[in-house]
Design an enzyme around this catalytic site. Structure first.
Site, PDB file in Angstrom:
ATOM      1  N   ASP A 134      15.438 -14.921   2.486  1.00 23.39           N
ATOM      2  CA  ASP A 134      15.927 -14.876   2.318  1.00 23.39           C
ATOM      3  C   ASP A 134      16.272 -15.402   0.713  1.00 23.39           C
ATOM      4  O   ASP A 134      16.961 -14.796   0.127  1.00 23.39           O
ATOM      5  CB  ASP A 134      17.240 -15.533   2.929  1.00 23.39           C
ATOM      6  CG  ASP A 134      16.759 -17.020   3.468  1.00 23.39           C
ATOM      7  OD1 ASP A 134      15.391 -17.129   3.053  1.00 23.39           O
ATOM      8  OD2 ASP A 134      17.898 -17.808   3.658  1.00 23.39           O
TER       9      ASP A 134
ATOM     10  N   LYS B 249       5.869 -25.445  42.065  1.00 24.49           N
ATOM     11  CA  LYS B 249       4.887 -25.180  40.385  1.00 24.49           C
ATOM     12  C   LYS B 249       3.831 -26.443  40.100  1.00 24.49           C
ATOM     13  O   LYS B 249       4.320 -27.613  39.592  1.00 24.49           O
ATOM     14  CB  LYS B 249       6.441 -24.966  39.558  1.00 24.49           C
ATOM     15  CG  LYS B 249       6.681 -23.720  39.469  1.00 24.49           C
ATOM     16  CD  LYS B 249       8.093 -23.633  37.941  1.00 24.49           C
ATOM     17  CE  LYS B 249       7.510 -23.130  37.223  1.00 24.49           C
ATOM     18  NZ  LYS B 249       7.641 -22.156  36.673  1.00 24.49           N
TER      19      LYS B 249
ATOM     20  N   ARG C 127       9.612 -27.330  44.137  1.00 24.30           N
ATOM     21  CA  ARG C 127       9.142 -25.990  45.282  1.00 24.30           C
ATOM     22  C   ARG C 127       7.606 -25.476  44.955  1.00 24.30           C
ATOM     23  O   ARG C 127       7.075 -24.189  44.945  1.00 24.30           O
ATOM     24  CB  ARG C 127       9.479 -25.088  44.213  1.00 24.30           C
ATOM     25  CG  ARG C 127      11.668 -24.849  44.649  1.00 24.30           C
ATOM     26  CD  ARG C 127      12.192 -23.721  43.976  1.00 24.30           C
ATOM     27  NE  ARG C 127      12.279 -24.248  42.626  1.00 24.30           N
ATOM     28  CZ  ARG C 127      11.701 -23.622  41.773  1.00 24.30           C
ATOM     29  NH1 ARG C 127      10.864 -22.575  41.909  1.00 24.30           N
ATOM     30  NH2 ARG C 127      12.566 -23.718  40.583  1.00 24.30           N
TER      31      ARG C 127
ATOM     32  N   ASP D  54       9.949 -15.473  10.810  1.00 26.49           N
ATOM     33  CA  ASP D  54      10.744 -15.555  10.657  1.00 26.49           C
ATOM     34  C   ASP D  54      12.515 -14.937  11.858  1.00 26.49           C
ATOM     35  O   ASP D  54      12.830 -15.390  12.537  1.00 26.49           O
ATOM     36  CB  ASP D  54      11.609 -16.727  10.006  1.00 26.49           C
ATOM     37  CG  ASP D  54      11.351 -18.113   9.444  1.00 26.49           C
ATOM     38  OD1 ASP D  54       9.893 -18.159  10.222  1.00 26.49           O
ATOM     39  OD2 ASP D  54      11.394 -18.814   8.831  1.00 26.49           O
TER      40      ASP D  54
ATOM     41  N   ARG E 230       0.528  -1.263  -0.223  1.00 26.76           N
ATOM     42  CA  ARG E 230       0.191  -0.204  -0.182  1.00 26.76           C
ATOM     43  C   ARG E 230       1.205   1.509  -0.159  1.00 26.76           C
ATOM     44  O   ARG E 230       0.665   2.121  -0.793  1.00 26.76           O
ATOM     45  CB  ARG E 230      -0.930  -0.218   1.339  1.00 26.76           C
ATOM     46  CG  ARG E 230      -1.997   1.325   1.870  1.00 26.76           C
ATOM     47  CD  ARG E 230      -2.365   0.608   3.425  1.00 26.76           C
ATOM     48  NE  ARG E 230      -2.962   2.405   3.431  1.00 26.76           N
ATOM     49  CZ  ARG E 230      -2.704   3.312   4.071  1.00 26.76           C
ATOM     50  NH1 ARG E 230      -1.328   2.857   4.182  1.00 26.76           N
ATOM     51  NH2 ARG E 230      -3.497   4.479   4.321  1.00 26.76           N
TER      52      ARG E 230
HETATM   53  O1  F6P Z   1       9.849 -18.560   6.403  1.00 28.53           O
HETATM   54  C1  F6P Z   1       8.080 -18.857   6.993  1.00 28.53           C
HETATM   55  C2  F6P Z   1       7.709 -20.093   7.502  1.00 28.53           C
HETATM   56  O2  F6P Z   1       6.131 -19.857   7.836  1.00 28.53           O
HETATM   57  C3  F6P Z   1       8.516 -21.004   7.995  1.00 28.53           C
HETATM   58  O3  F6P Z   1       8.838 -20.589  10.073  1.00 28.53           O
HETATM   59  C4  F6P Z   1       8.538 -22.423   8.304  1.00 28.53           C
HETATM   60  O4  F6P Z   1       9.387 -23.184   8.538  1.00 28.53           O
HETATM   61  C5  F6P Z   1       7.545 -22.504   6.264  1.00 28.53           C
HETATM   62  O5  F6P Z   1       7.870 -20.466   6.712  1.00 28.53           O
HETATM   63  C6  F6P Z   1       7.202 -23.237   6.741  1.00 28.53           C
HETATM   64  O6  F6P Z   1       6.815 -23.249   5.115  1.00 28.53           O
HETATM   65  P1  F6P Z   1       5.241 -23.552   4.211  1.00 28.53           P
HETATM   66  O7  F6P Z   1       4.651 -22.212   3.737  1.00 28.53           O
HETATM   67  O8  F6P Z   1       5.928 -23.413   2.895  1.00 28.53           O
HETATM   68  O9  F6P Z   1       5.104 -24.875   4.776  1.00 28.53           O
END
Ligand code: F6P
Length: 322
Positions: free
Chosen positions: A102, A213, A211, A127, A20
């Protein structure tokens, strides 16, 4: 100037806010903006169309991505890259902005070898594993989504005096796990960045029981070296006579829903910065925000340099859960 914009890889809340901002500010500066649907595959399929100010109305608060996303194998091939360059040229697109993780930065790097246009990357991934920005778009929302779920799990854990293992996403990165661990008050956290010692976790749970918990929550990042939450739960059961751990895999709910204020503002800021960079002729970099400042990072560094978690964070998790 015609500029394409796409989202690629896992969707992340805030991607829409970024699209946007880029569209609205870009149009104001005379750019013509083309939305490409389905990630890099959308270039190959010529699945694209012009975006105007109305195309991005009422999306700032929506998770997912209006451009849809994908992980294209065809695009990674030499043939795919050549075809993508041809399609972009045929559609008179001179610059391309891609929001993603990445894998997206690698895609842009590869495309630059075959296409003379200008490319800019914007970090969008729950991530938070990308070098060159303190936070990637979507991370804050994912952490908050996980926290919301864990707070609820704590209620039932307390009611039944149970030990819960909660699995969070993050691929090979423990950022979600570490942040969620501290903010949820977890007893222990298993993340790929540190060696997970199940005996230490088991002793901690047993001592906690002595303890007084009543319950315990252990956060497991999906990429942990000891395995997923189910596997770790089994092993802990063996180390803790009388306990039967419960497992909750949070999964894709972490990736959806309305972006938080932080993600909306980060996304908007980076979207606007992308317009400035396009107009200035900047190319081949991912944009980011580091300690409040806007920065540019060459693509290669975004995956070659490893982002580490703050040590204070890792220390705190152990210290606070007493
Ligand atoms: O990279 C984002 C993410 O949600 C990761 O945390 C996870 O491992 C992966 O994508 C899951 O990938 P997909 O959507 O291909 O199942």
């Amino acid at each position: 100037m015609r500029v394409g914009i796409l989202t690629s890889g896992g969707d992340a809340p805030g991607m829409n806010a970024c699209i946007r901002a880029f569209v609205r500010i870009g149009l104001g500066h005379g750019l013509r903006i083309v939305g490409i649907y389905g990630g890099f595959q959308g270039i190959l399929d010529e699945n694209l169309g012009d975006l105007d100010s109305r195309s991005v109305a009422h999306i700032i608060h929506r998770g997912g991505t209006i451009l849809t996303t994908g992980r294209s194998e065809e695009f990674k091939t030499e043939e795919g890259l050549k075809k993508a360059a041809r399609v972009l040229q045929e559609h008179d697109i001179q610059a391309l902005v891609a929001i993603g993780g990445d894998g997206t930065m690698r895609g842009l790097t590869a495309l630059e070898k075959y296409w003379p246009g200008q490319t800019i990357g914007i970090p969008g991934s729950i991530d938070n594993d990308i070098w060159g920005t303190d936070y990637s778009i979507g991370f804050d929302t994912a952490v908050n989504n996980a926290l919301d779920a864990i707070d609820k799990i704590r209620d039932t854990a307390e009611a039944f005096s149970r030990v819960f293992l909660v699995e969070v996403m993050g691929r090979k990165c423990g950022a979600i796990g570490a942040h969620v661990g501290i903010a949820s008050g977890a007893s222990a956290v298993a993340i790929p960045e540190t060696k997970t010692d199940l005996k230490v976790i088991a002793d901690k749970i047993a001592e906690g029981r002595l303890r007084g918990k009543s319950s315990a929550i252990v956060i497991v990042a999906e990429g942990d070296d000891e395995g997923n939450a189910a596997a770790i739960g089994e092993k802990l059961n063996g180390l803790l006579p009388g306990e039967k751990t419960r497992i909750s895999v949070l999964g894709y709910i972490q990736r959806g829903g309305n972006p938080t204020r932080q993600d909306r503002i980060l996304a908007t800021r980076l979207g606007v910065y992308a317009v400035d960079c396009i107009l200035e002729g900047v190319r081949g970099v991912m944009l980011g925000e580091v300690r409040g400042n806007l920065v540019k990072t060459p693509y290669e560094d975004t995956w070659k340099k490893k982002k580490s978690l703050d040590k204070w964070m890792l220390d705190l998790i152990g210290d606070l859960a007493t």
